[in-house]
Design an enzyme around this catalytic site. Structure first.
Site, PDB file in Angstrom:
ATOM      1  N   SER A   1      -4.340  25.976 -10.154  1.00 52.54           N
ATOM      2  CA  SER A   1      -4.883  27.437 -10.843  1.00 52.54           C
ATOM      3  C   SER A   1      -3.940  28.312 -11.384  1.00 52.54           C
ATOM      4  CB  SER A   1      -5.779  27.737  -9.811  1.00 52.54           C
ATOM      5  OG  SER A   1      -5.200  28.335  -8.788  1.00 52.54           O
TER       6      SER A   1
ATOM      7  N   LYS B   1      -3.493  33.981  -5.843  1.00 48.92           N
ATOM      8  CA  LYS B   1      -4.133  34.446  -7.234  1.00 48.92           C
ATOM      9  C   LYS B   1      -3.755  36.033  -7.581  1.00 48.92           C
ATOM     10  CE  LYS B   1      -7.444  31.236  -7.856  1.00 48.92           C
ATOM     11  NZ  LYS B   1      -6.924  30.306  -7.004  1.00 48.92           N
TER      12      LYS B   1
END
Length: 123
Positions: free
Chosen positions: A36, A73
């Site tokens: 990701s 993230k």
């Protein structure tokens, strides 16, 4: 670095060059699983050095825990543009064009720390 995954605690050690640690504090390392964050240069199998910290500001690269599962993230606190009349929420933004941001109520997210360094081993 993908979807939140369960944290595992093991007695593993990683040698980190001293110049990677620029400020005093409690640090931990984690091994990345997933893709990701590939546009940030963070790949499956990389090791991240993380400064333990409970807060973050917009744009910080964080390790966040949601329901005892962790993810890496970019952190943002703002209104979710997909929900009209929403209050501020936490956006955990991936760096992979195939994926979309994850949105959470602030009480559901625990910041574990800020990513400070990346180590990569080649086979």
């Amino acid at each position: 670095a993908g979807s939140p995954i369960e944290r595992m605690q093991e007695n593993e050690y990683l040698d980190v060059p001293a110049h990677f640690i620029k400020s005093p504090g409690d640090y931990f390392a984690l091994k990345v699983e997933g893709d990701s964050m590939i546009d940030e240069g963070i790949f499956d199998g990389d090791y991240l050095v993380v400064l333990s910290q409970k807060n973050a500001k917009d744009g910080d690269l964080v390790v966040a825990s949601v329901e005892n599962e962790s993810t890496v993230k970019r952190f943002f606190m703002k209104k979710n543009p997909e929900i009209s009349n929403s209050s501020k929420a936490i956006e955990l933004r991936p760096a992979n064009p195939r994926l979309t941001s994850m949105w959470y109520h602030p009480q559901k997210v625990e910041i574990k720390g800020l990513v400070k360094a990346l180590l990569r081993k080649y086979n």
